[in-house]
Motif scaffolding. Structure first.
Motif, PDB file in Angstrom:
ATOM      1  N   GLY A 153       0.934  -1.140  -0.301  1.00 39.01           N
ATOM      2  CA  GLY A 153      -0.022   0.431  -0.027  1.00 39.01           C
ATOM      3  C   GLY A 153       0.862   1.328  -0.071  1.00 39.01           C
ATOM      4  O   GLY A 153       2.058   1.250   0.075  1.00 39.01           O
ATOM      5  N   ARG A 154       0.236   2.184  -0.363  1.00 39.51           N
ATOM      6  CA  ARG A 154       1.013   3.833  -0.539  1.00 39.51           C
ATOM      7  C   ARG A 154       1.592   4.034   1.626  1.00 39.51           C
ATOM      8  O   ARG A 154       1.506   3.567   2.479  1.00 39.51           O
ATOM      9  N   SER A 155       2.280   4.442   1.397  1.00 41.32           N
ATOM     10  CA  SER A 155       3.396   5.200   2.520  1.00 41.32           C
ATOM     11  C   SER A 155       2.820   6.192   3.617  1.00 41.32           C
ATOM     12  O   SER A 155       1.484   6.387   3.506  1.00 41.32           O
ATOM     13  N   LEU A 156       2.734   5.680   4.356  1.00 44.83           N
ATOM     14  CA  LEU A 156       2.303   6.411   5.890  1.00 44.83           C
ATOM     15  C   LEU A 156       3.356   7.753   6.302  1.00 44.83           C
ATOM     16  O   LEU A 156       4.226   6.994   6.111  1.00 44.83           O
ATOM     17  N   PHE A 157       2.683   7.848   7.300  1.00 41.42           N
ATOM     18  CA  PHE A 157       3.744   9.792   7.760  1.00 41.42           C
ATOM     19  C   PHE A 157       3.177   9.867   8.969  1.00 41.42           C
ATOM     20  O   PHE A 157       2.275   9.990   9.643  1.00 41.42           O
ATOM     21  N   LEU A 158       3.889   9.746   9.690  1.00 37.45           N
ATOM     22  CA  LEU A 158       3.740   9.621  10.799  1.00 37.45           C
ATOM     23  C   LEU A 158       5.033  10.713  11.574  1.00 37.45           C
ATOM     24  O   LEU A 158       5.945  10.675  11.318  1.00 37.45           O
ATOM     25  N   PRO A 159       4.512  11.454  12.381  1.00 42.82           N
ATOM     26  CA  PRO A 159       5.237  12.773  12.718  1.00 42.82           C
ATOM     27  C   PRO A 159       6.704  11.688  14.067  1.00 42.82           C
ATOM     28  O   PRO A 159       6.484  11.232  14.591  1.00 42.82           O
ATOM     29  N   PHE A 160       7.598  12.648  13.543  1.00 44.09           N
ATOM     30  CA  PHE A 160       8.991  11.568  14.134  1.00 44.09           C
ATOM     31  C   PHE A 160       9.304  12.767  15.337  1.00 44.09           C
ATOM     32  O   PHE A 160       9.680  13.626  16.230  1.00 44.09           O
TER      33      PHE A 160
END
Length: 211
Positions: A153-160
């Motif tokens: 699936g498509r990329s996920l974005f998590l806060p660092f």
């Protein structure tokens, strides 16, 4: 020693902690020996400023010039590579710099080099596979990790942040994530490559508590 299917290079016995991954050669570009280069430095073009780069197997490459192609992808001219056949032989070679060149991030201060985060395995607190870190971005509201899910699936974005990423184990090749209730599936409209000095370590933000 047999080579790897991807590169034809001798397979490395184990990742070398004295080397930091800065980029990966892609496909040949044109017929004059240029090659695509995916850069993991903060400013993509800064990869050309570290001097000769090497593979884990010991091959050394000197970037004569680079120019932007798209996002973190560059077109590079490599010393000694003058035709398409030679450029094609570089595909998938991973380029490193000795860690001593970058100096040291301060783990006690929760600092990490941008390049050290790329490729780390992301897992949940209970040890389940979550994905692989592809990139680190700064869209103006704090750093975000781009993670490719283990199940596709498509990329996920998590806060660092410490709340969303409580454990970063660079030597162990992993980090632990606590995904918020809602996970970004696409970068914000103002998305852009993080524009920082590549040798500067990144520090996790505190951020709001993960839900």
């Amino acid at each position: 020693m047999p080579g790897t299917p991807e590169t034809g290079e001798p397979a490395a016995a184990a990742p070398r902690p004295d080397l930091v991954l800065l980029g990966v050669f892609g496909a040949a570009h044109g017929v004059r020996g240029e090659v695509r280069l995916k850069s993991h430095t903060g400013d993509p073009a800064a990869i050309a400023g570290y001097g000769p780069l090497r593979t884990e197997a010991g091959r050394v490459f000197e970037l004569v010039s680079v120019r932007p192609l798209k996002d973190d992808m560059l077109v590079a001219r490599v010393k000694g590579i003058s035709d398409r056949t030679a450029a094609e032989a570089l595909t998938n070679l991973r380029l490193h710099v000795e860690r001593a060149v970058l100096g040291e991030a301060d783990a006690e201060e929760d600092e990490f080099f941008h390049a050290d985060l790329i490729g780390l395995t992301a897992e949940t607190a209970d040890g389940n596979a979550f994905g692989t870190v592809l990139a680190l971005f700064d869209f103006g509201a704090g750093d975000l990790l781009e993670i490719k899910p283990s199940d596709g699936g498509r990329s996920l974005f998590l806060p660092f942040t410490k709340a969303a990423v409580p454990v970063v184990d660079v030597r162990g090749g992993r980090l632990v994530v606590v995904p918020p209730a809602e996970i970004e599936g696409e970068p914000p409209p103002a998305a852009g490559q993080v524009d920082i000095e590549p040798a500067a370590p990144r520090r996790r933000g505190l951020g709001p508590p993960a839900r």
